[in-house]
Design a protein around this motif. Structure first.
Motif, short mmCIF file in Angstrom:
data_model
loop_
_atom_site.label_atom_id
_atom_site.label_comp_id
_atom_site.label_asym_id
_atom_site.label_seq_id
_atom_site.Cartn_x
_atom_site.Cartn_y
_atom_site.Cartn_z
N THR A 187 0.84 -1.19 0.00
CA THR A 187 0.00 0.00 0.00
C THR A 187 0.87 1.24 0.00
OG1 THR A 187 -1.76 -1.15 1.18
CG2 THR A 187 -1.82 1.26 1.23
N PRO B 86 0.45 5.07 0.55
CA PRO B 86 -0.46 6.16 0.93
C PRO B 86 0.08 7.51 0.46
CG PRO B 86 0.86 5.53 2.79
CD PRO B 86 1.25 4.61 1.66
N SER C 265 -1.01 11.65 0.83
CA SER C 265 -1.88 12.72 1.29
C SER C 265 -1.47 13.97 0.54
CB SER C 265 -1.77 12.92 2.79
OG SER C 265 -2.67 13.91 3.22
N TRP C 266 -2.24 14.35 -0.47
CA TRP C 266 -1.80 15.34 -1.42
C TRP C 266 -1.68 16.73 -0.84
CZ3 TRP C 266 -1.62 13.00 -6.37
CH2 TRP C 266 -0.88 13.74 -7.28
N GLU D 169 -3.47 4.73 -2.15
CA GLU D 169 -4.51 5.55 -1.52
C GLU D 169 -4.13 7.00 -1.66
OE1 GLU D 169 -4.81 4.25 2.52
OE2 GLU D 169 -5.71 2.34 1.96
N ILE D 170 -5.04 7.80 -2.22
CA ILE D 170 -4.84 9.24 -2.35
C ILE D 170 -5.90 9.93 -1.52
CG2 ILE D 170 -4.77 11.22 -3.91
CD1 ILE D 170 -4.01 9.26 -6.15
N THR D 171 -5.46 10.81 -0.63
CA THR D 171 -6.37 11.53 0.26
C THR D 171 -6.27 13.02 0.00
OG1 THR D 171 -6.14 9.83 1.95
CG2 THR D 171 -6.98 11.97 2.67
N ASP E 285 -7.65 16.82 1.50
CA ASP E 285 -8.20 17.37 2.73
C ASP E 285 -9.43 18.25 2.52
OD1 ASP E 285 -7.22 19.80 1.82
OD2 ASP E 285 -5.72 20.01 3.39
N THR F 176 -10.99 10.07 0.21
CA THR F 176 -9.90 9.16 -0.14
C THR F 176 -10.36 8.26 -1.27
OG1 THR F 176 -9.05 9.16 2.12
CG2 THR F 176 -8.42 7.30 0.73
N GLU G 69 -9.01 4.76 -3.30
CA GLU G 69 -8.05 3.65 -3.25
C GLU G 69 -8.05 2.96 -4.60
OE1 GLU G 69 -8.03 -0.71 -1.37
OE2 GLU G 69 -8.04 0.89 0.15
#
Length: 107
Positions: A4, A6, A8-9, A28-30, A32, A75, A77
């Protein structure tokens, strides 16, 4: 084995990942939600076989994609198999900084 990755852009995005051709990964791209966010990577998406994209527990099995856009916080995935060797970027369009992209090297 599933690896995985992760991302967090809206925090700090600059990183590089080395992937092995034939290996299965999840990404996984998150976002905010502080602003609308587009994420592009057409060359990267053509170098992988996309198994599925999961958004809010809804599974999508796409033939091909160029980009993903967040209108609010959330998010996504993606599960995929790396296929084509090379170096590929995923990035925020119309930006130049290294902190606005991820480099994937498929070996």
């Amino acid at each position: 084995k599933v690896t995985t990755l992760p991302v967090s852009w809206n925090v700090i995005f600059a990183f590089a990942a080395e992937l092995q051709s034939g290996a299965y990964y999840t990404l996984e791209i998150t976002a905010d939600g502080s602003a609308e966010l587009a994420v592009m990577g057409p060359e990267f998406f053509r170098a992988i076989w996309m198994n599925e994209i999961v958004i809010n527990k809804i599974e999508i099995r796409p033939m091909a994609i160029d980009s993903i856009e967040f209108d609010k916080a959330g998010t996504v995935e993606m599960s995929f198999v790396a296929i084509k060797p090379g170096t590929f970027d995923m990035y925020i369009p119309n930006t130049q900084g290294d902190s606005q992209r991820v480099k994937f090297a498929i070996q």
